[in-house]
Design a protein around this motif. Sequence first.
Motif, short mmCIF file in Angstrom:
data_model
loop_
_atom_site.label_atom_id
_atom_site.label_comp_id
_atom_site.label_asym_id
_atom_site.label_seq_id
_atom_site.Cartn_x
_atom_site.Cartn_y
_atom_site.Cartn_z
N UNK A 155 0.83 -1.21 0.00
CA UNK A 155 0.00 0.00 0.00
C UNK A 155 0.86 1.25 0.00
N UNK A 156 1.94 1.20 0.80
CA UNK A 156 2.84 2.35 0.86
C UNK A 156 3.51 2.59 -0.49
N UNK A 157 3.96 1.48 -1.14
CA UNK A 157 4.60 1.64 -2.45
C UNK A 157 3.62 2.20 -3.47
N UNK A 158 2.36 1.74 -3.41
CA UNK A 158 1.35 2.26 -4.33
C UNK A 158 1.12 3.73 -4.09
N UNK A 159 1.10 4.11 -2.80
CA UNK A 159 0.91 5.53 -2.46
C UNK A 159 2.07 6.38 -3.00
N UNK A 160 3.32 5.86 -2.81
CA UNK A 160 4.48 6.61 -3.29
C UNK A 160 4.48 6.70 -4.81
N UNK A 161 4.09 5.59 -5.48
CA UNK A 161 4.03 5.63 -6.94
C UNK A 161 2.99 6.63 -7.41
N UNK A 162 1.85 6.65 -6.70
CA UNK A 162 0.82 7.63 -7.06
C UNK A 162 1.29 9.05 -6.88
N UNK A 163 2.06 9.28 -5.81
CA UNK A 163 2.59 10.63 -5.57
C UNK A 163 3.57 11.02 -6.67
N UNK A 164 4.42 10.05 -7.08
CA UNK A 164 5.37 10.35 -8.16
C UNK A 164 4.64 10.69 -9.46
N UNK A 165 3.59 9.93 -9.77
CA UNK A 165 2.85 10.20 -11.00
C UNK A 165 2.18 11.56 -10.92
N UNK A 166 1.71 11.93 -9.74
CA UNK A 166 1.11 13.26 -9.57
C UNK A 166 2.14 14.35 -9.81
N UNK A 167 3.38 14.11 -9.35
CA UNK A 167 4.44 15.08 -9.58
C UNK A 167 4.77 15.17 -11.07
N UNK A 168 4.81 14.02 -11.73
CA UNK A 168 5.03 14.01 -13.18
C UNK A 168 3.94 14.80 -13.90
N UNK A 169 2.71 14.55 -13.47
CA UNK A 169 1.57 15.23 -14.09
C UNK A 169 1.68 16.74 -13.91
N UNK A 170 2.04 17.17 -12.70
CA UNK A 170 2.18 18.61 -12.43
C UNK A 170 3.31 19.21 -13.27
N UNK A 171 4.41 18.45 -13.41
CA UNK A 171 5.53 18.95 -14.21
C UNK A 171 5.13 19.04 -15.69
N UNK A 172 4.40 18.04 -16.19
CA UNK A 172 3.95 18.08 -17.58
C UNK A 172 3.06 19.29 -17.83
N UNK A 173 2.17 19.57 -16.88
CA UNK A 173 1.29 20.74 -17.02
C UNK A 173 2.11 22.02 -17.01
N UNK A 174 3.12 22.08 -16.15
CA UNK A 174 3.97 23.26 -16.08
C UNK A 174 4.71 23.47 -17.39
N UNK A 175 5.26 22.38 -17.94
CA UNK A 175 5.95 22.49 -19.22
C UNK A 175 5.00 22.95 -20.32
N UNK A 176 3.79 22.41 -20.33
CA UNK A 176 2.82 22.78 -21.36
C UNK A 176 2.47 24.27 -21.25
N UNK A 177 2.28 24.77 -20.03
CA UNK A 177 1.93 26.19 -19.84
C UNK A 177 3.04 27.10 -20.31
N UNK A 178 4.29 26.63 -20.18
CA UNK A 178 5.42 27.48 -20.51
C UNK A 178 5.97 27.25 -21.92
N UNK A 179 5.23 26.50 -22.71
CA UNK A 179 5.59 26.39 -24.12
C UNK A 179 6.35 25.15 -24.51
N UNK A 180 6.70 24.28 -23.54
CA UNK A 180 7.45 23.07 -23.88
C UNK A 180 6.48 21.93 -24.16
N UNK A 181 5.76 22.04 -25.28
CA UNK A 181 4.76 21.03 -25.62
C UNK A 181 5.34 19.66 -25.82
N UNK A 182 6.53 19.59 -26.46
CA UNK A 182 7.13 18.29 -26.72
C UNK A 182 7.49 17.58 -25.41
N UNK A 183 8.05 18.33 -24.45
CA UNK A 183 8.39 17.74 -23.16
C UNK A 183 7.13 17.25 -22.44
#
Length: 359
Positions: free
Chosen positions: A4-32
């Motif tokens: 359960x802990x590993x699943x929680x940590x994996x979910x948190x990492x994916x959320x961080x990835x998602x936030x970073x992807x959104x940040x890149x998209x807002x700032x013009x790095x569509x490919x990233x």
Amino acid sequence: MSDTLREHEAGAELSEYEALAELWARNGWGARAIALCKVILRLEPKHGPARRLLAELDARRVDPLGPPGPAVRMPMKQESATSPRGSLLSGLGERELQSVLEALEPRVFQPGETIVEEGQPGSSLFAIVEGSVEVLRTLKSGRRRMVAFLGEGDFFGEMSLLSDEPRFATVKAFERTAVLELTRERLDQIIQRHPSVEEVLRAFYREHLLDDVLRGNPLFKVLTPQQRKALSRDFQLCSRPAGALLLEQGHEVDALYLLLRGQCQVLHRHPDGRETPLRTLGEGDMFGEISLVLGVPATATVRADTPCMLLRLDWGSCDNHLLSQPGVFEELSRLGNERLLFTAGLLWESTPRDRAPLT
């Protein structure tokens, strides 16, 4: 509990990835952003936020193969109003673009790793998401020379993918480099559903191939960008197999040719049927100019040594775009005269003295 802990940590990492992807998209790095969404979906194929972000990028008309926007660390930097190269996918409709985005696969190459090899069949095109690559060509001596250096937002491999020709150059990662890859298999699947995708990609390939050739050829440098663009619309791209006759001595010539890829031999045919090699033509060389300027049949035979890719410009288009331009006509005349004198010298040297032509 640990699972359960590993699943929680994996979910948190994916959320961080998602936030970073959104940040890149807002700032013009569509490919990233697109590449990171692909990574998320590899880890969790049903990840809803990543799927939604891909759909939003499509709605915003983000093109992963277009020029990059400003980097996150430099939010005040403005993108150039005139990009040196247009977007590879800018002519696609929304459904077609979404299909292409879904087909892109992220890959990572380490410094010095070969991404594509010169002379090998081409089955993919690539867009650089992060990092940089060296483009290398093999010289006649066998040594390799760097001919280009590409970075984020640049793409390569489209020529071989769309023309079914071998790779034109070797591309190696200069540093750790992340790319988005579109394979021929996935592209064929897209084209089956959306035939217009092939038309858009081939139009782009042709336009930019001609643009690069015309800008780099001394003959066409005197033309304005507008004149080169008008000229490029009349050029025909064609390929010929090894052994094909491209011009035949004594026969009419109907076009001016520019050799893009491959090698040709120029031969003089004697009355007894013997052939004397005059010169070897390589990439960037032109032929047919003597007939164009003087209005005479071919003064020599040109035969393909290897499979060749050529640009062909018929006489009507030559008359419309070239002969009316003093600088171009003078360059064509100079090139034709030099070749005639060179040929005459070779033939004189190869003729036995007791049969030397009278002067």
